[in-house]
Design a protein around this motif. Structure first.
Motif, PDB file in Angstrom:
ATOM      1  N   THR A   1      -2.359  18.622  -8.649  1.00 36.43           N
ATOM      2  CA  THR A   1      -2.976  17.443  -9.512  1.00 36.43           C
ATOM      3  C   THR A   1      -3.109  16.028  -8.627  1.00 36.43           C
ATOM      4  OG1 THR A   1      -1.866  18.422 -11.271  1.00 36.43           O
ATOM      5  CG2 THR A   1      -2.515  15.604 -11.324  1.00 36.43           C
ATOM      6  N   ALA A   2      -4.639  15.773  -8.647  1.00 38.69           N
ATOM      7  CA  ALA A   2      -4.944  14.687  -7.706  1.00 38.69           C
ATOM      8  C   ALA A   2      -4.964  13.407  -8.456  1.00 38.69           C
ATOM      9  CB  ALA A   2      -6.141  14.859  -6.773  1.00 38.69           C
ATOM     10  N   VAL A   3      -4.536  12.346  -8.482  1.00 35.86           N
ATOM     11  CA  VAL A   3      -4.741  11.080  -9.121  1.00 35.86           C
ATOM     12  C   VAL A   3      -5.452  10.143  -8.034  1.00 35.86           C
ATOM     13  CG1 VAL A   3      -3.500   9.208 -10.430  1.00 35.86           C
ATOM     14  CG2 VAL A   3      -2.542  11.356 -10.297  1.00 35.86           C
ATOM     15  N   VAL A   4      -6.778   9.807  -8.282  1.00 35.15           N
ATOM     16  CA  VAL A   4      -7.584   9.120  -7.582  1.00 35.15           C
ATOM     17  C   VAL A   4      -7.929   7.820  -8.320  1.00 35.15           C
ATOM     18  CG1 VAL A   4      -9.727   9.151  -6.488  1.00 35.15           C
ATOM     19  CG2 VAL A   4      -8.862  11.393  -6.802  1.00 35.15           C
ATOM     20  N   PHE A   5      -7.901   6.674  -7.214  1.00 32.51           N
ATOM     21  CA  PHE A   5      -8.180   5.481  -8.017  1.00 32.51           C
ATOM     22  C   PHE A   5      -9.721   5.064  -7.774  1.00 32.51           C
ATOM     23  CE2 PHE A   5      -3.835   5.227  -5.813  1.00 32.51           C
ATOM     24  CZ  PHE A   5      -3.235   5.839  -6.768  1.00 32.51           C
ATOM     25  N   ALA A   6     -10.338   4.554  -8.757  1.00 34.43           N
ATOM     26  CA  ALA A   6     -11.832   4.293  -8.762  1.00 34.43           C
ATOM     27  C   ALA A   6     -11.850   3.192  -7.467  1.00 34.43           C
ATOM     28  CB  ALA A   6     -12.095   3.733 -10.170  1.00 34.43           C
ATOM     29  N   GLU A   7     -10.764   2.193  -7.418  1.00 31.95           N
ATOM     30  CA  GLU A   7     -10.929   1.488  -6.305  1.00 31.95           C
ATOM     31  C   GLU A   7      -9.411   1.465  -5.494  1.00 31.95           C
ATOM     32  OE1 GLU A   7     -11.809  -2.298  -7.981  1.00 31.95           O
ATOM     33  OE2 GLU A   7     -13.898  -1.870  -8.530  1.00 31.95           O
ATOM     34  N   PRO A   8      -9.283   1.101  -4.432  1.00 31.91           N
ATOM     35  CA  PRO A   8      -7.958   1.137  -3.761  1.00 31.91           C
ATOM     36  C   PRO A   8      -7.146   0.256  -4.652  1.00 31.91           C
ATOM     37  CG  PRO A   8      -9.626   0.912  -2.017  1.00 31.91           C
ATOM     38  CD  PRO A   8     -10.380   0.764  -3.268  1.00 31.91           C
ATOM     39  N   ALA A   9      -5.855   0.921  -5.033  1.00 33.67           N
ATOM     40  CA  ALA A   9      -4.883   0.157  -5.690  1.00 33.67           C
ATOM     41  C   ALA A   9      -3.360   0.053  -5.090  1.00 33.67           C
ATOM     42  CB  ALA A   9      -4.431   0.978  -6.848  1.00 33.67           C
ATOM     43  N   VAL A  10      -2.938  -1.226  -5.515  1.00 35.01           N
ATOM     44  CA  VAL A  10      -1.250  -1.311  -4.851  1.00 35.01           C
ATOM     45  C   VAL A  10      -0.523  -0.187  -5.271  1.00 35.01           C
ATOM     46  CG1 VAL A  10       0.658  -2.906  -5.063  1.00 35.01           C
ATOM     47  CG2 VAL A  10      -1.561  -3.783  -4.958  1.00 35.01           C
ATOM     48  N   ALA A  11       0.352   0.138  -4.468  1.00 39.04           N
ATOM     49  CA  ALA A  11       1.276   1.406  -5.003  1.00 39.04           C
ATOM     50  C   ALA A  11       2.666   1.286  -4.286  1.00 39.04           C
ATOM     51  CB  ALA A  11       0.668   2.614  -4.419  1.00 39.04           C
ATOM     52  N   ALA A  12       3.517   1.763  -4.849  1.00 37.55           N
ATOM     53  CA  ALA A  12       5.011   1.795  -4.248  1.00 37.55           C
ATOM     54  C   ALA A  12       5.657   3.305  -4.812  1.00 37.55           C
ATOM     55  CB  ALA A  12       5.921   0.783  -5.209  1.00 37.55           C
ATOM     56  N   VAL A  13       6.845   3.464  -4.116  1.00 39.46           N
ATOM     57  CA  VAL A  13       7.546   4.925  -4.742  1.00 39.46           C
ATOM     58  C   VAL A  13       9.245   4.703  -4.839  1.00 39.46           C
ATOM     59  CG1 VAL A  13       7.695   5.603  -2.303  1.00 39.46           C
ATOM     60  CG2 VAL A  13       7.525   7.127  -4.095  1.00 39.46           C
ATOM     61  N   LYS A  24       2.743  -5.733  -4.215  1.00 41.87           N
ATOM     62  CA  LYS A  24       3.742  -4.443  -3.637  1.00 41.87           C
ATOM     63  C   LYS A  24       5.281  -4.487  -4.089  1.00 41.87           C
ATOM     64  CE  LYS A  24       2.802  -1.997   0.089  1.00 41.87           C
ATOM     65  NZ  LYS A  24       2.496  -1.785   1.364  1.00 41.87           N
ATOM     66  N   ALA A  25       5.749  -5.593  -3.987  1.00 40.47           N
ATOM     67  CA  ALA A  25       7.212  -5.903  -4.310  1.00 40.47           C
ATOM     68  C   ALA A  25       7.442  -5.522  -5.746  1.00 40.47           C
ATOM     69  CB  ALA A  25       7.663  -7.145  -3.872  1.00 40.47           C
ATOM     70  N   GLN A  26       6.259  -6.280  -6.519  1.00 36.09           N
ATOM     71  CA  GLN A  26       6.534  -5.963  -7.931  1.00 36.09           C
ATOM     72  C   GLN A  26       6.152  -4.769  -8.219  1.00 36.09           C
ATOM     73  OE1 GLN A  26       3.174  -8.898  -8.992  1.00 36.09           O
ATOM     74  NE2 GLN A  26       5.085 -10.394 -10.001  1.00 36.09           N
ATOM     75  N   THR A  27       5.353  -3.960  -7.774  1.00 35.36           N
ATOM     76  CA  THR A  27       4.982  -2.493  -8.007  1.00 35.36           C
ATOM     77  C   THR A  27       6.145  -1.547  -7.587  1.00 35.36           C
ATOM     78  OG1 THR A  27       2.788  -2.816  -7.449  1.00 35.36           O
ATOM     79  CG2 THR A  27       3.148  -0.591  -7.668  1.00 35.36           C
ATOM     80  N   LYS A  28       7.078  -2.074  -6.552  1.00 34.86           N
ATOM     81  CA  LYS A  28       8.241  -1.367  -6.136  1.00 34.86           C
ATOM     82  C   LYS A  28       9.206  -1.371  -7.385  1.00 34.86           C
ATOM     83  CE  LYS A  28      11.327   0.606  -3.662  1.00 34.86           C
ATOM     84  NZ  LYS A  28      11.071   1.963  -2.966  1.00 34.86           N
TER      85      LYS A  28
END
Length: 348
Positions: free
Chosen positions: A47-59, A263-267
């Motif tokens: 399953t590929a989750v592709v972003f229409a535009e680059p997005a902020v991410a965390a894990v 990025k910190a908020q996304t984390k």
């Protein structure tokens, strides 16, 4: 079937009528697209989750046996602010090749982090263990996941199949077939939150051997049967029952929002959202699992009150992820050589 269903009962329906976004999928978040590719003979998929535009991410990784790719670059202090895609795959460590296929497709389309005249698509990923699920894994020198990743990315759009599909094609839980699930919601401040999960858990999504889901309190609009929580909790349901050995399980997921986050908020969003697995699976985050949750912010809607709105985003994301897990099991189909599906056991 290699496992028997619990005796069928006639569960009482439970009202779960509340409002849902348009599709009740992670693609209700503007800027999120999903593509899938799977192989029935292999009994696995991507399953590929592709972003229409680059997005902020965390894990956020809490399981004891994860299989991940490029997760270090998601830490808040790393240079790259945004990425292009997240890939969930079967195949354990072999499945991490799927990200290379997604990367190849994105490069062909001119996507990626610019370094001089070169663009490097940033693709993170995680894989679950489905190597012993009865599928043919004698693929020769190289595993097929790179090609499956490319095919999945090429199909990315705003609708996709649930249950026995994509990364959840060959997934199982301790007693039932696992699968690919998704759900969405809107916060009181108008931010859309979506989740997608490939459920291959060590534990169970269901309360004991019955039809009820641990995630029942968070269900909306009968999306996984509308059965509610059992009137009496069977004592045996709290006895931890697990499948397999370390490394043979994992629930991997992604939550997304249209809010504009750092990025910190996304984390923080990823950390809070991970609680959704604990609400939907028992036990969760075990030494046998590799539970991994990505969080993505597409940045379409600014926050007016960063502290309170982020708190609600995280709470809603955990609920949405719990619902996605239940939907993945609810929608799954039985395959040869594995446990029965929820529908085979509990739907007449």
């Amino acid at each position: 079937m290699s496992a028997r269903c619990a005796p069928r009962g006639k569960p009482q329906a439970f009202s779960t009528r509340r409002s849902l976004p348009h599709r009740n999928l992670i693609t209700d978040v503007a800027g999120i697209l999903v593509g899938q590719a799977d192989d029935a003979r292999l009994a696995s998929g991507v399953t590929a989750v592709v972003f229409a535009e680059p997005a902020v991410a965390a894990v956020d990784v809490r399981g004891g046996a994860p299989a991940t790719r490029e997760t270090d670059l998601l830490e808040p202090h790393r240079t790259a602010e945004r990425i292009d895609a997240v890939v969930l795959s079967g195949g354990s460590a072999f499945g991490l090749d799927s990200a290379a296929g997604v990367q190849a497709l994105l490069r062909e389309r001119g996507r990626g982090f610019a370094i001089g005249n070169i663009r490097v698509p940033l693709v993170c990923g995680a894989a679950l263990f489905d190597l012993l699920n009865g599928g043919d894994k004698n693929w020769g020198r190289f595993p097929p996941y790179r090609d499956l990743g490319y095919a999945a990315a090429a199909l990315a759009n705003d609708t996709f199949a649930l249950g026995t599909a994509g990364a959840g094609f060959g997934a199982t839980t301790v007693n039932l077939r696992g699968g690919l699930g998704s759900a969405s919601a809107v916060t009181r401040d108008g931010h859309t939150v979506g989740a997608l999960a490939a459920v291959n858990a060590c534990g169970s999504a269901n309360v004991g051997s019955g039809p009820h889901f641990w995630a029942a309190p968070f269900e909306i609009d009968h999306e996984f049967g509308g059965l509610g929580f059992p009137a009496t909790l069977p004592p045996a349901a709290l006895a931890p029952v697990a499948k397999g050995r370390p490394g043979e399980n994992t629930t991997i997921a992604i939550v997304a929002t249209d809010a504009a986050l750092t990025k910190a908020q996304t984390k923080e969003l990823a950390v809070m959202a991970q609680d959704g697995l604990a609400r939907a699976l028992y036990p969760a985050h075990t030494t046998l699992d590799g539970d991994t949750v990505f969080a993505v912010a597409t940045g379409r809607r600014p926050l007016a009150d960063a502290v309170n709105e982020l708190t609600e985003l995280g709470a809603v994301a955990a609920n949405v992820l719990a619902r996605a897990v239940a939907r993945g099991v609810f929608e799954a189909k039985t395959l040869p050589g594995g446990p029965p599906s929820w529908r085979d056991c509990h739907r007449k």
